[in-house]
Write a protein that holds these residues in place. Structure first.
Motif, PDB file in Angstrom:
ATOM      1  N   SER A 200     -13.804  19.051   9.592  1.00 28.41           N
ATOM      2  CA  SER A 200     -12.508  19.445   9.027  1.00 28.41           C
ATOM      3  C   SER A 200     -12.293  20.939   9.261  1.00 28.41           C
ATOM      4  O   SER A 200     -13.202  21.655   9.677  1.00 28.41           O
ATOM      5  CB  SER A 200     -12.452  19.121   7.531  1.00 28.41           C
ATOM      6  OG  SER A 200     -13.471  19.798   6.828  1.00 28.41           O
ATOM      7  N   THR A 208      -9.977  22.221   0.156  1.00 32.89           N
ATOM      8  CA  THR A 208      -9.729  21.103  -0.746  1.00 32.89           C
ATOM      9  C   THR A 208     -10.944  20.874  -1.639  1.00 32.89           C
ATOM     10  O   THR A 208     -12.054  21.333  -1.339  1.00 32.89           O
ATOM     11  CB  THR A 208      -9.435  19.817   0.043  1.00 32.89           C
ATOM     12  OG1 THR A 208     -10.616  19.447   0.784  1.00 32.89           O
ATOM     13  CG2 THR A 208      -8.276  20.024   1.016  1.00 32.89           C
ATOM     14  N   SER A 446      -6.093   9.574  10.289  1.00 27.75           N
ATOM     15  CA  SER A 446      -6.474  10.530   9.241  1.00 27.75           C
ATOM     16  C   SER A 446      -7.976  10.797   9.248  1.00 27.75           C
ATOM     17  O   SER A 446      -8.781   9.956   9.667  1.00 27.75           O
ATOM     18  CB  SER A 446      -6.053  10.012   7.869  1.00 27.75           C
ATOM     19  OG  SER A 446      -4.665   9.748   7.834  1.00 27.75           O
ATOM     20  N   ASN A 450      -9.412   9.233   1.480  1.00 26.53           N
ATOM     21  CA  ASN A 450      -8.246   8.858   0.678  1.00 26.53           C
ATOM     22  C   ASN A 450      -6.995   8.728   1.536  1.00 26.53           C
ATOM     23  O   ASN A 450      -6.182   7.819   1.352  1.00 26.53           O
ATOM     24  CB  ASN A 450      -8.021   9.879  -0.432  1.00 26.53           C
ATOM     25  CG  ASN A 450      -9.110   9.843  -1.491  1.00 26.53           C
ATOM     26  OD1 ASN A 450      -9.910   8.918  -1.526  1.00 26.53           O
ATOM     27  ND2 ASN A 450      -9.150  10.856  -2.337  1.00 26.53           N
ATOM     28  N   GLU A 451      -6.846   9.655   2.486  1.00 28.58           N
ATOM     29  CA  GLU A 451      -5.691   9.599   3.387  1.00 28.58           C
ATOM     30  C   GLU A 451      -5.794   8.397   4.328  1.00 28.58           C
ATOM     31  O   GLU A 451      -4.788   7.781   4.676  1.00 28.58           O
ATOM     32  CB  GLU A 451      -5.599  10.899   4.182  1.00 28.58           C
ATOM     33  CG  GLU A 451      -5.284  12.112   3.310  1.00 28.58           C
ATOM     34  CD  GLU A 451      -5.264  13.400   4.105  1.00 28.58           C
ATOM     35  OE1 GLU A 451      -5.443  13.338   5.347  1.00 28.58           O
ATOM     36  OE2 GLU A 451      -5.081  14.478   3.501  1.00 28.58           O
ATOM     37  N   GLN A 452      -7.024   8.075   4.756  1.00 26.93           N
ATOM     38  CA  GLN A 452      -7.220   6.893   5.599  1.00 26.93           C
ATOM     39  C   GLN A 452      -6.823   5.630   4.854  1.00 26.93           C
ATOM     40  O   GLN A 452      -6.185   4.737   5.426  1.00 26.93           O
ATOM     41  CB  GLN A 452      -8.686   6.813   6.042  1.00 26.93           C
ATOM     42  CG  GLN A 452      -9.095   7.874   7.040  1.00 26.93           C
ATOM     43  CD  GLN A 452     -10.576   7.819   7.377  1.00 26.93           C
ATOM     44  OE1 GLN A 452     -11.357   7.167   6.691  1.00 26.93           O
ATOM     45  NE2 GLN A 452     -10.973   8.502   8.435  1.00 26.93           N
ATOM     46  N   LEU A 454      -4.646   5.308   2.387  1.00 22.88           N
ATOM     47  CA  LEU A 454      -3.181   5.221   2.293  1.00 22.88           C
ATOM     48  C   LEU A 454      -2.559   4.858   3.639  1.00 22.88           C
ATOM     49  O   LEU A 454      -1.556   4.134   3.704  1.00 22.88           O
ATOM     50  CB  LEU A 454      -2.622   6.552   1.787  1.00 22.88           C
ATOM     51  CG  LEU A 454      -2.960   6.909   0.328  1.00 22.88           C
ATOM     52  CD1 LEU A 454      -2.443   8.299  -0.007  1.00 22.88           C
ATOM     53  CD2 LEU A 454      -2.393   5.877  -0.630  1.00 22.88           C
ATOM     54  N   GLU A 455      -3.142   5.371   4.728  1.00 24.71           N
ATOM     55  CA  GLU A 455      -2.633   5.056   6.067  1.00 24.71           C
ATOM     56  C   GLU A 455      -2.739   3.557   6.354  1.00 24.71           C
ATOM     57  O   GLU A 455      -1.798   2.945   6.879  1.00 24.71           O
ATOM     58  CB  GLU A 455      -3.428   5.839   7.118  1.00 24.71           C
ATOM     59  CG  GLU A 455      -2.985   5.562   8.546  1.00 24.71           C
ATOM     60  CD  GLU A 455      -3.848   6.291   9.568  1.00 24.71           C
ATOM     61  OE1 GLU A 455      -3.885   5.841  10.736  1.00 24.71           O
ATOM     62  OE2 GLU A 455      -4.485   7.312   9.204  1.00 24.71           O
ATOM     63  N   GLU A 458      -0.233   1.527   4.170  1.00 23.95           N
ATOM     64  CA  GLU A 458       1.148   1.646   4.655  1.00 23.95           C
ATOM     65  C   GLU A 458       1.341   0.937   5.983  1.00 23.95           C
ATOM     66  O   GLU A 458       2.334   0.229   6.183  1.00 23.95           O
ATOM     67  CB  GLU A 458       1.503   3.129   4.798  1.00 23.95           C
ATOM     68  CG  GLU A 458       2.924   3.361   5.274  1.00 23.95           C
ATOM     69  CD  GLU A 458       3.261   4.839   5.401  1.00 23.95           C
ATOM     70  OE1 GLU A 458       4.312   5.162   5.988  1.00 23.95           O
ATOM     71  OE2 GLU A 458       2.465   5.677   4.918  1.00 23.95           O
ATOM     72  N   ILE A 537      -4.382   7.367  -6.579  1.00 23.66           N
ATOM     73  CA  ILE A 537      -4.244   7.428  -5.118  1.00 23.66           C
ATOM     74  C   ILE A 537      -3.139   6.498  -4.641  1.00 23.66           C
ATOM     75  O   ILE A 537      -2.290   6.869  -3.824  1.00 23.66           O
ATOM     76  CB  ILE A 537      -5.579   7.072  -4.434  1.00 23.66           C
ATOM     77  CG1 ILE A 537      -6.621   8.155  -4.695  1.00 23.66           C
ATOM     78  CG2 ILE A 537      -5.381   6.897  -2.931  1.00 23.66           C
ATOM     79  CD1 ILE A 537      -7.996   7.818  -4.159  1.00 23.66           C
ATOM     80  N   CYS A 538      -3.170   5.265  -5.144  1.00 27.86           N
ATOM     81  CA  CYS A 538      -2.203   4.263  -4.699  1.00 27.86           C
ATOM     82  C   CYS A 538      -0.893   4.296  -5.481  1.00 27.86           C
ATOM     83  O   CYS A 538       0.000   3.468  -5.236  1.00 27.86           O
ATOM     84  CB  CYS A 538      -2.822   2.869  -4.812  1.00 27.86           C
ATOM     85  SG  CYS A 538      -4.326   2.649  -3.844  1.00 27.86           S
TER      86      CYS A 538
END
Length: 542
Positions: A200, A208, A446, A450-452, A454-455, A458, A537-538
């Motif tokens: 990162s 973060t 991602s 957490n971003e993965q 959500l990806e 979606e 998160i969701c």
């Protein structure tokens, strides 16, 4: 008995006028063992197929057109002292410091670090730290700190420690392949150490909470692995002490604690200039900041060989210790020469279209009823997104991992086809195989888990509900027995492979058991914190 204290806070050090720097200075000059790690901004390689971050590659200065080393922006230091000095450690204090090299005056910390690096009274731990030292030396050198750092001694590499432990336990030859820190941590401590944030962007500010936690764990786990090694040495009779376990690692309240603490990110300490500090008195702060190099050296000497543990550590340093010495050739960046295949324009355009099709999911998933599936989403996460599998399981989605630890591409495709799963990966090489099905693979964009999550939710329009949270086994992906178990039934079911803490029996908790691996779960604090985490998160509470 003495053990490593798990850190309840992690000190962010960004100014030499802060109480955190005072605490760091005192800890460094009164510690017998320190663990070191460093982070820097990775090189971004942008090519037609994917965006790739490479951690250890020299860059090219846009002004001088010369190769330069990456600038280290964060130095992690975990300290252990064999003394009972309350200024260093107590049940309420942390031993982990994150030194922000992007903002702190490097000239003001150079002398302190250099003396500690070469002090014979402080054992330095690291994991393949030579590369880190090269970049660290270059970072300080370009800031006017003479020639940076040339040496670290005595030094113990965690890889060498692992091989000593491995040979003692297996009584066989050392394994041929190099072990990663995550693998060593898993085998020695039984703890899973995620490395997904390694590449990162460590130059961004503020970092973060996930990055801060990752950085603290990377340094602290070195102390825990070393503590296991010290216990082994003492057991083998190499210690000059006959008092028993001088250093023993309590893993239940040590590393496991910080790995499982749900509110760990809230524990970071950043004290503004001028705030009152209960860590060390103001008089101590003034005296340390005024210390010369000779004063620091004397302070390091004064804390040495004070008890039996010091003698044990000195014995280990003499017998197993090594050193890192940088040559002049190490301080010159070298770019690897790789042959570049010439591709025709037509071929490149075709590859671009192929990757674009895979990246932008427009297919019908194999579990769709129109495809003969059962309508239940199923995924296969390869080793590059294995942490995503656990995230998906936590929200009730069927997410498997490969059968073998190092599967071939053909094996991944066969498994996903056989089980009607979509293969999730970040490996661009897999995309180059022409026999892949468009509805059988998806490249995750991602970097963070957490971003993965959500990806994927979606992209595949997954329906997540609160009643499905924590409904699958995070260990093996199995489902739970629908009937909850009583305490007596749980004890009977756990015999032989799992220990249930006695403190749970007075709380009238219900237990659940995985139908596949038989792992037991209960609705404790960790469970409720995890549920709330995924609700947030969701965004299930909206």
């Amino acid at each position: 008995m003495m053990s490593l204290n798990h850190p309840s806070t992690v000190h962010w050090v960004s100014s030499t006028t802060s109480p955190e720097f005072t605490h760091l200075s005192y800890a460094l000059t009164h510690s017998t063992v320190i663990a070191l790690d460093a982070e820097w901004k990775p090189v971004l390689k942008n090519n037609p197929s994917h965006i790739e971050y490479v951690k250890s590659t020299p860059t090219i200065d846009t002004k001088t057109k010369k190769h330069t080393f990456p600038i280290v922006s964060l130095l992690q230091i975990a300290c252990f002292s064999s003394t009972n000095d309350q200024n260093i450690s107590s049940s309420n204090e942390s031993l982990v410091f994150l030194l922000d090299l992007s903002t702190i005056n490097l000239l003001s910390v150079y002398g302190l670090l250099k003396e500690v690096f070469i002090s014979p009274y402080v054992i330095k731990l690291g994991f393949k730290f030579k590369q880190d030292l090269i970049y660290l030396s270059s970072t300080f050198s370009v800031s006017g700190c003479n020639n940076g750092f040339d040496k670290i001694e005595p030094y113990l590499d965690i890889t060498s420690i692992y091989y000593h432990l491995y040979l003692k336990q297996s009584r066989s030859k050392a394994p041929k392949q190099n072990k990663s820190l995550a693998t060593i941590c898993k085998e020695v401590l039984g703890i899973s150490l995620s490395k997904e944030l390694q590449c990162s962007d460590w130059s961004q500010r503020p970092l973060t909470v996930e990055q801060l936690t990752y950085a603290a764990k990377d340094a602290y786990c070195l102390l825990e692995i070393f503590s296991v090694f010290v216990a082994m040495v003492e057991k083998e009779g190499d210690s000059p002490s006959d008092d028993g376990n001088v250093w023993s690692s309590n893993l239940d309240c040590g590393l496991k604690h910080i790995f499982e603490m749900p509110s760990y990110g809230e524990k970071f300490v950043v004290t503004k200039y001028g705030e009152a500090s209960d860590i060390i008195r103001a008089t101590l702060s003034e005296s340390i900041q005024e210390m010369s190099t000779e004063d620091i050296s004397d302070s390091l000497k004064s804390s040495s060989i004070t008890n039996e543990l010091d003698r044990l550590l000195l014995n280990i340093a003499r017998k197993y210790g090594d050193k890192i010495v940088l040559k002049e050739s190490d301080k010159t960046p070298k770019m690897s020469k790789k042959k570049v295949k010439k591709n025709s324009t037509t071929t490149m355009i075709a590859k671009d279209r192929h990757f674009e099709d895979v990246d932008n999911w427009q297919s019908t998933p194999p579990w769709d009823l129109s495809m003969g599936g059962d309508g239940c989403p199923k995924f296969l996460c390869d080793v590059m997104v294995e942490g995503l599998a656990k995230q998906l399981r936590c929200v009730g989605i069927d997410a498997a991992i490969p059968y073998s630890r190092k599967p071939e591409t053909r094996e991944l495709i066969d498994q996903s086809c056989k089980e009607n799963r979509v293969l999730l990966t970040r490996d661009a090489k897999i995309m180059r195989h022409g026999y892949l099905f468009r509805n059988q693979i998806y490249r995750v964009k991602s970097l963070l888990k957490n971003e993965q999550l959500l990806e994927i939710i979606e992209t595949f329009q997954l329906e997540i509900s609160e009643d499905r949270l924590m409904s699958r086994c995070t260990k093996c992906n199995g489902i739970f027995i629908h009937k909850p178990l009583s305490s007596e039934e749980a004890v009977e079911a756990a015999k032989g492979f799992q220990v249930i803490p006695n403190c749970l029996f007075n709380k009238n908790l219900e237990f659940w058991q995985c139908m596949d691996c038989h792992q037991l779960y209960w609705e404790g604090t960790q469970y409720h914190n995890a549920v709330q985490k995924f609700i947030d998160i969701c965004k299930l509470d909206k």
